[in-house]
Design a protein around this motif. Structure first.
Motif, PDB file in Angstrom:
ATOM      1  N   GLU A 530      41.661  38.507  12.275  1.00  0.00           N
ATOM      2  CA  GLU A 530      41.344  37.108  11.747  1.00  0.00           C
ATOM      3  C   GLU A 530      39.660  36.972  12.524  1.00  0.00           C
ATOM      4  O   GLU A 530      39.527  37.432  13.745  1.00  0.00           O
ATOM      5  CB  GLU A 530      41.646  35.901  12.100  1.00  0.00           C
ATOM      6  N   PRO A 531      38.718  36.414  12.257  1.00  0.00           N
ATOM      7  CA  PRO A 531      37.106  36.367  13.176  1.00  0.00           C
ATOM      8  C   PRO A 531      37.156  35.204  13.778  1.00  0.00           C
ATOM      9  O   PRO A 531      35.779  35.035  14.471  1.00  0.00           O
ATOM     10  CB  PRO A 531      36.081  36.216  11.968  1.00  0.00           C
ATOM     11  N   TRP A 532      38.029  34.051  14.012  1.00  0.00           N
ATOM     12  CA  TRP A 532      37.399  32.982  14.707  1.00  0.00           C
ATOM     13  C   TRP A 532      38.261  33.077  15.945  1.00  0.00           C
ATOM     14  O   TRP A 532      37.939  31.447  16.330  1.00  0.00           O
ATOM     15  CB  TRP A 532      38.951  32.146  13.836  1.00  0.00           C
ATOM     16  N   TYR A 533      38.085  33.846  16.426  1.00  0.00           N
ATOM     17  CA  TYR A 533      38.831  33.930  18.089  1.00  0.00           C
ATOM     18  C   TYR A 533      37.124  34.812  19.072  1.00  0.00           C
ATOM     19  O   TYR A 533      38.147  34.897  20.233  1.00  0.00           O
ATOM     20  CB  TYR A 533      39.663  34.968  18.331  1.00  0.00           C
ATOM     21  N   GLY A 534      36.343  34.612  18.555  1.00  0.00           N
ATOM     22  CA  GLY A 534      34.907  35.655  18.915  1.00  0.00           C
ATOM     23  C   GLY A 534      34.185  36.535  18.349  1.00  0.00           C
ATOM     24  O   GLY A 534      34.693  36.096  16.784  1.00  0.00           O
ATOM     25  N   GLU A 538      34.786  41.242  19.988  1.00  0.00           N
ATOM     26  CA  GLU A 538      35.673  40.053  20.195  1.00  0.00           C
ATOM     27  C   GLU A 538      36.398  39.995  19.784  1.00  0.00           C
ATOM     28  O   GLU A 538      37.913  39.689  19.990  1.00  0.00           O
ATOM     29  CB  GLU A 538      35.307  39.340  21.061  1.00  0.00           C
ATOM     30  N   SER A 539      36.872  39.673  18.575  1.00  0.00           N
ATOM     31  CA  SER A 539      37.942  39.113  18.438  1.00  0.00           C
ATOM     32  C   SER A 539      39.220  40.109  17.240  1.00  0.00           C
ATOM     33  O   SER A 539      39.122  40.361  16.468  1.00  0.00           O
ATOM     34  CB  SER A 539      37.523  38.074  16.196  1.00  0.00           C
ATOM     35  N   TYR A 563      36.038  39.358   8.891  1.00  0.00           N
ATOM     36  CA  TYR A 563      34.317  38.732   9.822  1.00  0.00           C
ATOM     37  C   TYR A 563      33.944  38.365   9.649  1.00  0.00           C
ATOM     38  O   TYR A 563      33.833  37.799   7.931  1.00  0.00           O
ATOM     39  CB  TYR A 563      33.832  40.817  10.285  1.00  0.00           C
ATOM     40  N   LYS A 740      33.232  35.474  25.029  1.00  0.00           N
ATOM     41  CA  LYS A 740      33.317  34.389  23.628  1.00  0.00           C
ATOM     42  C   LYS A 740      32.020  33.587  24.232  1.00  0.00           C
ATOM     43  O   LYS A 740      31.482  33.338  24.949  1.00  0.00           O
ATOM     44  CB  LYS A 740      34.244  33.682  23.612  1.00  0.00           C
TER      45      LYS A 740
END
Length: 792
Positions: A530-534, A538-539, A563, A740
């Motif tokens: 999932e793309p929500w963490y950086g 990074e994610s 992404y 981040k």
């Protein structure tokens, strides 16, 4: 010994030493020879082409294991009848007899349980486990193990037969697959079936919901459990699985009448977005420009369960969704939507105003006293299911046609549900009689409830009905683990997917949040990450990379997950990800919402980059050596299009890491640091990365001067651990100590463009209070290039 002539005319062969009790039975199909002793143990697993016996004999190796009274029992006898096509295994300790029909097909053995009695003594059966000496490649999802010479497979043939060795009473596993396991000696192959015709209590959802009562499924015994056993060369495995799938009438989804495992969509990338009917033409344009095969809506539903469309995005309901799908298909792309499988929103008609009788309960008790519609404390006979707090997100009880929320249940008798909210979720508060059932609803952190197995099957039908009516031909069964709500374990996950598949009336592709053995037949891809963490690199990046080995082992397409193309996404960020996709030959989903695409000033070039990298990847333009480099997350690349099917692959290099420390000099003496580096190729804008190293303190008044004449002033404060990146544009991206994104500083103009050759940099900054940190500076530049073209 059977002569070569006999083998030619009798390729499907049984050798039986006696017609009743036997010393050994030899079963042969294709390259596989399987020998079973008179006590029901595997004697050998031989490949006739290699001449090797792959059985690891120094451990237990039964043909079938019986689970009875929570004990695992081995067979003690085998009797052969009907020329060896029917084997009866005797389990003397439990007085159970199980008949196994053996059918020798052209390239595989089919084993099916035809009778298992007495059923009351059978909890479950496990095929095997079959221990093998093969350890090179262990396909944990599909149940195939391989080395350089041969493969051995145990392929499940229906939903009641699950890959694995009965990991718990529920029959569920959070692992990616257990149909094959790596062992110290090599590997093991196993499958199992549960007798669901008996009352059971299980620790559901992988052990979260303790002692959950599971309703009886009348007639759903272990009879009918079936597997295919085969051996072949490594290169023939996918052909063998294809042939078995067709012969046994397993799900065999196609695209343009080609099996998905071999179709042009295998491992392809797609666009995810949120949009409405009015934006469909715009979104199709973006999808086509990026060269992606599908436009996929990330959340078109007002509620899951009945799968009611969001009236804001789709004011014309299913007709509006169909119009969007029709436009996408006319443009030559698929049209997809995101589902949450069997999750049920609290605003869905299954919940309100009258809750469905088939909602899943973790357990229940009874009312000790009658209550009126206003009582806020409700006494129950037992607190067992109401005090369970793990994954108890909505604290909701169903009493008749009313839903009641409670704050807690008292620890000692009298056991009371306290601070109750009556008539919750739009239901009606009413009086209830003494002895009436109070059932604890299973829920989830997504603020949803779940169905029992019967209602689950109806929800599968709701999905298929909507997709058939609208032409949706791409979807994910996200939250597939929600099917554990029935207490039926992985069987329920497999059944949901099969129910949707069987009711669809057109070709489609789908993914899932889980990987299950039978679902392998249905699934087109597994796109996790999932793309929500950086940012792009990074994610969940290591998780995405680790998944590629799983895909290799199990004949799954390589995918890198989701992404996010945001308003500030840069071309170097995008190409960093695209290089990894090319290196692993992996597809991905690009989340690109209309607002971000409109706001990002380089959205066009970003979509162009996706198109060109994907065209090169899908056309196998990159050599093995190039792919090895493209996998390296420390390497960066740029792909320049020369003509159709021809590109120049630029490799970025970096200078040494230049270090600036706090200096103490006499008044007036400069304290800046000077560095030099060589840029061998092409005129290009200055690109750099700066980081503050240390535990405290900060720097400010940052100045970089290129070649003694061009200053870049960055009037921001960078604390210890923070960093900035300049990708040759006017946007300086700021990152926190965890990498981040933390903001953007806009330069008045883009950095200077420097010609090829040697360059000098002055680096200056102020060091603020705290332990004096160290500031590092590293320059990035295009260094080498290679020709890349489509393979002819």
């Amino acid at each position: 010994m059977i002569s070569a002539i006999c083998r030619k005319f009798l390729p499907l062969l049984f050798l039986i030493s006696a017609l009743d009790s036997i010393a050994q039975v030899n079963l042969h199909a294709g390259e596989l020879e399987l020998s079973v002793t008179g006590s029901g143990m595997i004697h050998s697993i031989r490949n006739t082409r290699t001449g090797k016996d792959y059985l690891y004999a120094d451990t237990l190796h039964p043909l079938l294991t019986l689970v009875s009274g929570n004990q695992r029992l081995l067979p003690q006898s085998v009797k052969a009848r009907s020329g060896g096509s029917l084997l009866t295994l005797g389990f003397m300790e439990s007085a159970v007899n199980i008949d196994i029909a053996v059918t020798a097909k052209h390239d595989y053995l089919k084993l099916t349980i035809r009778r298992a009695e007495p059923a009351a003594k059978i909890d479950a059966v496990i095929w095997g486990p079959f221990p093998t000496t093969i350890k090179d490649t262990v396909g944990e999802v599909i149940g195939v193990v391989r080395d350089q010479q041969a493969a051995i497979g145990m392929f499940v043939l229906n939903v009641k037969t699950m890959g694995g060795d009965l990991p718990n009473s529920e029959g569920s596993s959070w692992s990616r697959g257990i149909a094959a396991r790596t062992q110290s000696w090599g590997s093991s192959l196993q499958a199992y079936a549960i007798n669901r015709s008996k009352p059971r209590n299980v620790d559901a959802w992988g052990g979260v919901f303790k002692n959950m009562p599971v309703p009886v499924m009348k007639g759903e015994t272990v009879v009918g459990s079936s597997i295919a056993l085969f051996s072949c060369s490594n290169a023939e495995v996918l052909d063998r699985l294809d042939a078995i799938s067709v012969a046994e009438k397993l799900p065999h989804p196609t695209y343009k009448k080609t099996w998905l495992k071999r179709s042009e969509l295998f491992g392809k990338s797609y666009l995810i977005s949120s949009f409405g009917e009015k934006e469909i033409d715009e979104m199709i344009g973006y999808t086509k420009r990026a060269g992606l095969f599908s436009l996929y809506h990330e959340g078109p539903f007002q509620s899951w369960g009945h799968y009611i469309l969001d009236s804001t995005a789709f004011p014309n309901g299913p007709a509006g969704l169909k119009a969007c799908a029709d436009k996408a298909h006319a443009a030559g792309i698929l049209f997809g939507v995101h589902t949450l499988t069997n999750f049920i929103n609290t605003n869905d008609p299954y919940i309100t105003p009258i809750p469905d009788e088939r909602l899943s309960l973790t357990g229940s008790s009874v009312l000790v006293n009658g209550i009126d519609a206003s009582v806020k404390e409700i006494e129950v006979a037992s607190p067992e299911y109401f005090k369970q707090e793990e994954n108890n997100n909505l604290h909701t009880v169903k009493i008749g046609k009313e839903l009641v929320r409670y704050r807690a249940v008292t620890d000692v008798a009298p056991f009371k549900l306290i601070d109750c909210q009556r008539g919750a979720f739009g239901t009606v508060a009413t009086a209830h009689a003494k002895g009436e059932q109070a059932g604890k609803l299973m829920d989830h952190a997504y603020q949803v409830f779940f169905p029992d197995l019967d209602l689950q099957r109806e929800i599968a039908g709701n999905i298929a009905k909507l997709f058939n009516a609208t032409g949706v031909d791409h979807f994910d069964l996200d939250g597939h683990e929600g099917c554990l709500s029935s207490g039926q374990g992985d069987y329920a996950l497999e059944l949901f997917a099969q129910d949707v598949y069987q009711q669809m009336d057109h070709e489609f592709i789908c993914g899932t949040s889980n990987s299950k053995t039978f679902f392998w037949n249905i699934g087109a891809y597994y796109n996790w990450g999932e793309p929500w963490y950086g940012g792009f690199n990074e994610s969940m990046q290591q998780y995405r990379i680790d998944n590629q080995g799983l895909f290799d082992r199990n004949y799954m397409p390589h995918m890198l997950g989701w992404y996010l193309l945001a308003e500030k996404t840069t071309l170097p960020e995008m190409e960093w990800m695209l290089a990894r996709a090319a290196g692993y030959n992996a597809g991905f989903a690009m989340v690109a919402r209309p607002q971000a695409l409109r706001a990002n000033p380089i959205s066009g070039p970003l979509l162009d980059a996706i198109r060109e990298w994907e065209a090169a990847r899908n056309g196998h333009a990159f050599s093995a050596a190039q792919q090895a480099l493209l996998k390296d997350p420390k390497q960066e690349f740029h792909l320049e299009k020369l003509s159709e099917g021809s590109w120049k692959l630029w490799h970025y290099n970096t200078s040494a890491v230049f270090t600036r420390e706090k200096k103490v000099r006499q008044p007036g003496e400069p304290v800046f640091s000077t560095f030099s580096y060589d840029q061998p190729f092409a005129e290009q804008p200055l690109q750099f990365r700066m980081q503050v190293i240390g535990t405290s303190g900060s720097i400010s008044k940052i100045r970089i001067q290129a070649d003694h004449y061009n200053d870049i002033l960055i009037p921001i404060e960078l604390k210890a651990g923070q960093s900035i990146i300049c990708d040759g544009t006017a946007d300086i991206r700021i990152f926190d100590e965890k990498g981040k994104a933390a903001g953007v500083y806009h330069l008045p103009a883009a950095p200077v463009t420097l010609p090829a050759g040697k360059h000098s940099l002055q680096f200056d900054c102020s060091f603020n209070e705290g332990d004096a940190p160290v500031a590092t500076l590293q320059v990035k530049y295009l260094d080498s290039k290679e020709a890349v073209s489509l393979k002819k």
